[in-house]
Design a protein around this motif. Structure first.
Motif, PDB file in Angstrom:
ATOM      1  N   PRO A  16       0.701  -1.197   0.016  1.00  0.00           N
ATOM      2  CA  PRO A  16      -0.081  -0.161  -0.076  1.00  0.00           C
ATOM      3  C   PRO A  16       1.014   1.235  -0.196  1.00  0.00           C
ATOM      4  N   ILE A  17       0.249   2.220  -0.547  1.00  0.00           N
ATOM      5  CA  ILE A  17       1.285   3.424  -0.673  1.00  0.00           C
ATOM      6  C   ILE A  17       1.626   4.059   0.581  1.00  0.00           C
ATOM      7  N   ASP A  18       0.963   4.012   1.493  1.00  0.00           N
ATOM      8  CA  ASP A  18       1.217   4.795   2.772  1.00  0.00           C
ATOM      9  C   ASP A  18       2.265   3.934   3.478  1.00  0.00           C
ATOM     10  N   ASN A  19       2.798   2.703   3.131  1.00  0.00           N
ATOM     11  CA  ASN A  19       3.992   2.002   3.510  1.00  0.00           C
ATOM     12  C   ASN A  19       5.216   2.596   2.830  1.00  0.00           C
ATOM     13  N   ALA A  56       0.351  -1.818  -7.445  1.00  0.00           N
ATOM     14  CA  ALA A  56      -0.754  -2.371  -6.290  1.00  0.00           C
ATOM     15  C   ALA A  56      -0.191  -3.527  -5.390  1.00  0.00           C
ATOM     16  N   PRO A  57      -0.715  -3.261  -4.354  1.00  0.00           N
ATOM     17  CA  PRO A  57      -0.493  -4.729  -3.509  1.00  0.00           C
ATOM     18  C   PRO A  57      -0.564  -6.027  -4.058  1.00  0.00           C
ATOM     19  N   LYS A  58       0.546  -6.918  -4.152  1.00  0.00           N
ATOM     20  CA  LYS A  58       0.565  -8.302  -4.620  1.00  0.00           C
ATOM     21  C   LYS A  58       1.332  -9.380  -3.648  1.00  0.00           C
ATOM     22  N   GLU A  59       1.181 -10.431  -3.951  1.00  0.00           N
ATOM     23  CA  GLU A  59       2.045 -11.476  -3.054  1.00  0.00           C
ATOM     24  C   GLU A  59       3.522 -11.487  -3.515  1.00  0.00           C
ATOM     25  N   ARG A  60       3.880 -11.469  -4.596  1.00  0.00           N
ATOM     26  CA  ARG A  60       5.235 -11.571  -5.064  1.00  0.00           C
ATOM     27  C   ARG A  60       6.149 -10.537  -4.763  1.00  0.00           C
ATOM     28  N   THR A  61       7.391 -10.824  -4.675  1.00  0.00           N
ATOM     29  CA  THR A  61       8.470  -9.777  -4.303  1.00  0.00           C
ATOM     30  C   THR A  61       9.529  -9.990  -5.608  1.00  0.00           C
ATOM     31  N   ALA A 319      11.742   9.062  -3.921  1.00  0.00           N
ATOM     32  CA  ALA A 319      10.526   8.009  -3.636  1.00  0.00           C
ATOM     33  C   ALA A 319       9.463   8.750  -2.856  1.00  0.00           C
ATOM     34  N   GLU A 320       9.930   9.634  -2.003  1.00  0.00           N
ATOM     35  CA  GLU A 320       8.885  10.562  -1.177  1.00  0.00           C
ATOM     36  C   GLU A 320       7.832  11.014  -1.965  1.00  0.00           C
ATOM     37  N   ASN A 321       8.476  11.904  -3.095  1.00  0.00           N
ATOM     38  CA  ASN A 321       7.506  12.761  -3.917  1.00  0.00           C
ATOM     39  C   ASN A 321       6.555  11.658  -4.761  1.00  0.00           C
ATOM     40  N   LEU A 322       7.174  10.595  -5.406  1.00  0.00           N
ATOM     41  CA  LEU A 322       6.567   9.744  -6.141  1.00  0.00           C
ATOM     42  C   LEU A 322       5.486   9.062  -5.138  1.00  0.00           C
ATOM     43  N   ARG A 323       5.644   8.832  -4.025  1.00  0.00           N
ATOM     44  CA  ARG A 323       4.522   8.259  -3.077  1.00  0.00           C
ATOM     45  C   ARG A 323       3.415   8.955  -3.014  1.00  0.00           C
ATOM     46  N   LYS A 324       3.883  10.389  -2.706  1.00  0.00           N
ATOM     47  CA  LYS A 324       2.895  11.408  -2.840  1.00  0.00           C
ATOM     48  C   LYS A 324       1.798  11.387  -4.040  1.00  0.00           C
ATOM     49  N   ALA A 325       2.707  11.459  -5.303  1.00  0.00           N
ATOM     50  CA  ALA A 325       1.833  11.535  -6.395  1.00  0.00           C
ATOM     51  C   ALA A 325       0.938  10.174  -6.563  1.00  0.00           C
ATOM     52  N   HIS A 326       1.422   8.972  -6.237  1.00  0.00           N
ATOM     53  CA  HIS A 326       0.439   7.729  -6.330  1.00  0.00           C
ATOM     54  C   HIS A 326      -0.443   8.103  -5.335  1.00  0.00           C
ATOM     55  N   TYR A 327      -0.230   8.625  -4.286  1.00  0.00           N
ATOM     56  CA  TYR A 327      -1.337   8.695  -3.145  1.00  0.00           C
ATOM     57  C   TYR A 327      -2.508   9.597  -3.706  1.00  0.00           C
ATOM     58  N   LEU A 328      -2.192  10.795  -4.468  1.00  0.00           N
ATOM     59  CA  LEU A 328      -3.153  11.753  -5.011  1.00  0.00           C
ATOM     60  C   LEU A 328      -3.735  11.253  -6.237  1.00  0.00           C
TER      61      LEU A 328
END
Length: 343
Positions: A16-19, A56-61, A319-328
């Protein structure tokens, strides 16, 4: 000799994007161009729903950093031995390929056949907002729906663009307007309705209410084309009701539910998909058409026909700004494009 490294933003886990580990900063090897590839020094990137879908969250890594980002503006740094369209120093913009690493890195490899020359009237951030949405809108309108480019041919013809305030919708409205169609956009909030009108829509209806009654209230019985940029199954019945006999419907949004194509039978209506990564994924013989259409878009931008759709700028690219963009983006309430610039 040790290989040079570069900054990149990507993921090892699908979270999830808040992680804070959903997108991370990293150092990776700087790639080297071969064949028809350009090595581009990335100046600006923008985010799209495809980024959110892939992340988006998935099981694999992932064992190696998976880099996202399918909208880039930058400068050609090096070229592969088979490159004929560009030289080092050229300013370019493009969306890239979904089956290769994305552009959220200091340098990026891309096949020259899907790259355009950056509009000279725009800065890098303004240019980075355009490629993916412009390719999708152009291919949807002109390749899939088969709309003629000549204005005189389109006199009296109507198109309904569902989700007209988003990235693709913003460009599709401008292009449809440019080729002489009567443009009906859908939007639901005051700010998105205003945005759609600014892009050139003749009228705007609400996609949460039945289409037929809204159109009839405007004196419109049917439309010749529908371009669906939002929840295909949600709007399927509405689209089938308003499409004209022998009309065409194109959607860019995959569906989890089976669509009842029989609704289109008596009207002999066409339904077609648009996916802008088809040409690059399958290396189709006409792959260079994306180079050509991006150059056409750049020309229309420089002529003042098409406007960039930047709504928000963030810097630097990290990463911080991209997480922000994804959240928006995940809020589903963004209007226009979110762009990041400078590493």
């Amino acid at each position: 000799m040790t290989q040079e490294t570069m900054k990149a933003v990507g993921l090892y886990q699908y979270l999830p994007i808040d992680n804070t580990n959903s997108l991370v900063d990293a150092e990776v090897k700087k790639p080297v161009p071969t064949g028809k590839d350009l090595l581009v020094k990335v100046k600006a990137v923008s985010v799209n729903p495809v980024d959110v879908k892939v992340r988006a969250p998935k099981e694999r890594t992932e064992n190696e950093l998976k880099v996202l980002g399918w909208d880039v503006a930058g400068i050609v740094e090096q070229i592969g031995p088979e490159v004929t369209l560009f030289q080092p120093g050229d300013e370019v913009f493009y969306a890239g390929s979904i089956v290769r690493p994305g552009g959220n890195s200091e340098f990026h490899l891309v096949d020259e056949r899907i790259v355009g020359s950056k509009p000279s009237s725009l800065d890098y951030a303004e240019a980075a907002a355009l490629p993916l949405t412009s390719i999708t809108a152009w291919e949807g309108l002109f390749d899939r729906l088969g709309i003629p480019m000549e204005k005189s041919t389109n006199t009296g013809k109507k198109i309904l663009i569902i989700g007209a305030a988003g990235g693709v919708g913003s460009i599709a409205v401008q292009l449809a307007n440019y080729v002489g169609l009567t443009v009906i956009g859908t939007a639901s909030r005051p700010e998105s309705i205003e945005w759609v009108k600014e892009q050139g829509a003749d009228v705007v209806i609400n996609h949460y209410e039945p289409f037929v009654s809204q159109l009839q209230a405007l004196g419109i019985d049917q439309v010749d084309y529908v371009f669906c940029l939002n929840s295909t199954e949600q709007h399927w019945q509405n689209m089938a009701e308003v499409i004209a006999p022998q009309g065409k419907i194109c959607s860019i949004v995959e569906t989890d539910e089976l669509l009842n194509l029989t609704l289109l039978k008596n009207k002999s209506a066409t339904f077609v998909w648009e996916f802008m990564f088809t040409r690059s994924t399958y290396q189709t013989p006409d792959m260079i058409e994306q180079h050509n259409l991006l150059n056409d878009i750049a020309r229309l931008v420089d002529q003042g026909v098409i406007r960039t759709t930047v709504a928000q700028r963030l810097e630097p690219i990290n990463a911080e700004n991209l997480r922000k963009a994804h959240y928006l983006l995940e809020t589903g309430r963004t209007v226009g494009k979110i762009v990041l610039e400078h590493f």
